[in-house]
Design an enzyme around this catalytic site. Structure first.
Site, short mmCIF file in Angstrom:
data_model
loop_
_atom_site.label_atom_id
_atom_site.label_comp_id
_atom_site.label_asym_id
_atom_site.label_seq_id
_atom_site.Cartn_x
_atom_site.Cartn_y
_atom_site.Cartn_z
N HIS A 191 90.27 -13.54 -40.35
CA HIS A 191 90.59 -12.24 -39.76
C HIS A 191 91.88 -12.32 -38.94
O HIS A 191 92.52 -11.30 -38.70
CB HIS A 191 89.43 -11.71 -38.92
CG HIS A 191 88.99 -12.58 -37.79
ND1 HIS A 191 87.98 -13.51 -37.91
CD2 HIS A 191 89.42 -12.66 -36.51
CE1 HIS A 191 87.80 -14.10 -36.75
NE2 HIS A 191 88.67 -13.61 -35.88
N ASP B 223 85.75 -16.73 -43.87
CA ASP B 223 86.65 -16.23 -42.85
C ASP B 223 87.66 -17.34 -42.54
O ASP B 223 87.51 -18.09 -41.59
CB ASP B 223 85.85 -15.85 -41.59
CG ASP B 223 86.71 -15.21 -40.51
OD1 ASP B 223 87.92 -15.03 -40.74
OD2 ASP B 223 86.17 -14.92 -39.42
N GLY C 206 89.81 -14.72 -28.22
CA GLY C 206 90.88 -15.69 -28.05
C GLY C 206 90.54 -17.02 -28.67
O GLY C 206 91.41 -17.85 -28.93
N SER D 37 89.00 -17.37 -31.62
CA SER D 37 88.95 -17.27 -33.08
C SER D 37 89.88 -18.28 -33.75
O SER D 37 91.04 -18.44 -33.36
CB SER D 37 89.36 -15.87 -33.54
OG SER D 37 88.27 -15.00 -33.54
#
Length: 466
Positions: free
Chosen positions: A216, A246, A333, A335
């Protein structure tokens, strides 16, 4: 546009050459062995989690359809294998291999079928599910947004699976992607800035230096910098979100960029990374992110499906499959940041979840081995093929076993040791996200994940040729 080489300090999250997981030799009986010898061979083995992952893969081959999942008991330091059915010979072989065998009611095929039913009938924003091999059931989690008709639909679907097949737990928070994020990386997009975490440095299939981060993040922005106001130093090559994962592969613009094989855990300390491995239910793990730093916890499920609420479409869903479920905390933050073990195994990339590092919660991670296979990248300097980086393990129908570090370490002392027993994890604190990030594509009910400080962006994936 001029580009600067990322300093070694900024490229501190990385992975080097890949080493095969320690093999756990099968102790098969000799044709002429006595019953006493067989009984002695059947004694459960004391294992490190890395060795347990390899043993689990071997035992699954021995049991075939009777295999119903496994997990690492860090208290006894043994591998526990679930067996469905009454094949005494297969059970004996598994015991002789060194596993603890227990009889269970639900087979892998039955659990897989139940998970498919959930996907068909209960893909509701704010829900997730994964098989918990410790209970031999599917653990379904609903966040605070699942109420009214949606809750009734979810509860009815679970009840329809039959008694003893699944359980539901409520989370106080909201499932969101944790954009904003080891070392921070930044991008400027229309409407604001996007911030994520660099996961692991890799070598792309064409030999160029690159890194992995969350998908993402790669969908949100095409170019990334190592400082909030700096020039871009890397460009997205591939990004997958939502759907079957992801993860993003981002290549450095400077082909001479140095990318050390370590995770920067702060205060001048680092953990050397030597291999990629599958996660194991019950194993102790560490997570690094630029917002919350180093945190530890336990793997609670594998092959998890998460239905993130869309931020641009009130009825939309971003469904992501194949994730690792944990009780490690995370916040916006974090991710893309690395999930790893104290002994240097790269496991995952931070995706999203609910809660924060005050109240706790569940956090989901993209398996590194899957990202490497999909992108054709290799860890670190690329001295092993992507196929060689997959640690032995099992992952089927929401359940599986893979390599992991045995000890756990605290955020204050990453070198500390100690076992951490696995257990069910539900419940989470509330987590607020900022900004708006959308993705769309062919996935069922696709909407968006929440992107910290980002403007609206459309596109489920991006692929760029070299």
């Amino acid at each position: 546009m001029s580009h600067k080489r990322i300093p070694k300090r900024k490229a501190a999250i990385a992975v080097g050459g890949v080493a095969a997981l320690g093999a756990a030799a099968l102790l098969l009986p000799n044709a002429n062995a006595s019953q006493d010898e067989k009984a002695a061979d059947a004694a459960p083995r004391t294992l490190r989690a890395n060795d347990a992952s390899d043993l689990a893969a071997q035992v699954r081959g021995l049991l075939g359809d009777a295999f119903a999942g496994s997990y690492y008991d860090s208290g006894s330091r043994q591998l526990v294998v679930n067996v469905a059915g009454g094949d005494d010979n297969a059970t004996l072989r598994a015991e002789q291999a060194g596993a603890v065998v227990r009889q269970v009611d639900n087979s892998t095929a039955e659990l897989t079928s139940a998970a498919r039913t959930l996907r068909t009938e209960a893909t509701i924003p704010g829900t997730s599910w994964a098989v918990d091999p410790r209970t031999n059931r599917i653990l379904v989690t609903a966040d605070s947004t699942v109420t009214g008709a949606n809750w009734d639909r979810l509860e009815s679907t679970v009840q329809g699976l039959g008694s003893g097949m699944a359980t539901i737990k409520k989370s106080a928070g909201t499932f969101k992607t944790f954009v904003s994020g080891g070392d921070a990386i930044f991008s400027q997009v229309q409407g604001g800035a996007v911030r994520c975490s660099l996961g692991f440095n890799v070598t792309a299939s064409d030999g160029s230096p690159a890194f992995l981060t969350a998908g993402h993040c790669g969908v949100a922005a095409e170019t990334w910098s190592d400082s909030e106001t700096g020039q871009p130093i890397a460009t997205v090559d591939q990004a997958t979100f939502p759907g079957e994962g992801d993860f993003s592969l981002v290549t450095y613009d400077d082909a001479t960029t140095q990318a050390p094989s370590e995770v920067n855990v702060g205060d001048g300390q680092s953990v050397q990374i030597g291999q990629a491995a599958e996660a194991t239910v019950g194993q102790a793990v560490l997570r690094m992110g630029s917002t919350t730093g180093l945190n530890d916890g336990t793997v609670t499920g594998l092959d998890a499906t998460v239905n993130f609420q869309s931020e641009t479409d009130p009825s939309g869903v971003d469904t992501v499959t194949g994730l690792i479920q944990t009780d490690v905390c995370a916040e916006p933050g974090d991710s893309g940041g690395p999930l790893f073990t104290q002994d240097g195994s790269a496991l995952g990339l931070t995706s999203g979840g609910s809660g924060d590092c005050t109240s706790g919660g569940e956090t989901f991670f993209q398996p590194v081995t899957t990202a490497l296979q999909a992108t054709g990248a290799t860890l670190g300097a690329g001295d092993a093929g992507a196929g060689d980086q997959n640690g032995a393990g099992d992952q089927a129908g929401g359940d599986g076993v893979g390599g992991a570090a045995d000890p756990s370490a605290s955020a204050e002392d990453p070198s500390g040791a100690g076992d951490q027993a696995g257990g069910d994890q539900a419940g989470a604190g509330d987590q607020s996200g900022t900004g708006d990030q959308s993705g769309n594509g062919d996935q069922s009910g696709n909407g968006t994940g929440d992107q910290s400080g980002s403007g609206a962006h459309s596109g489920a994936s991006r692929s760029r040729t070299h």
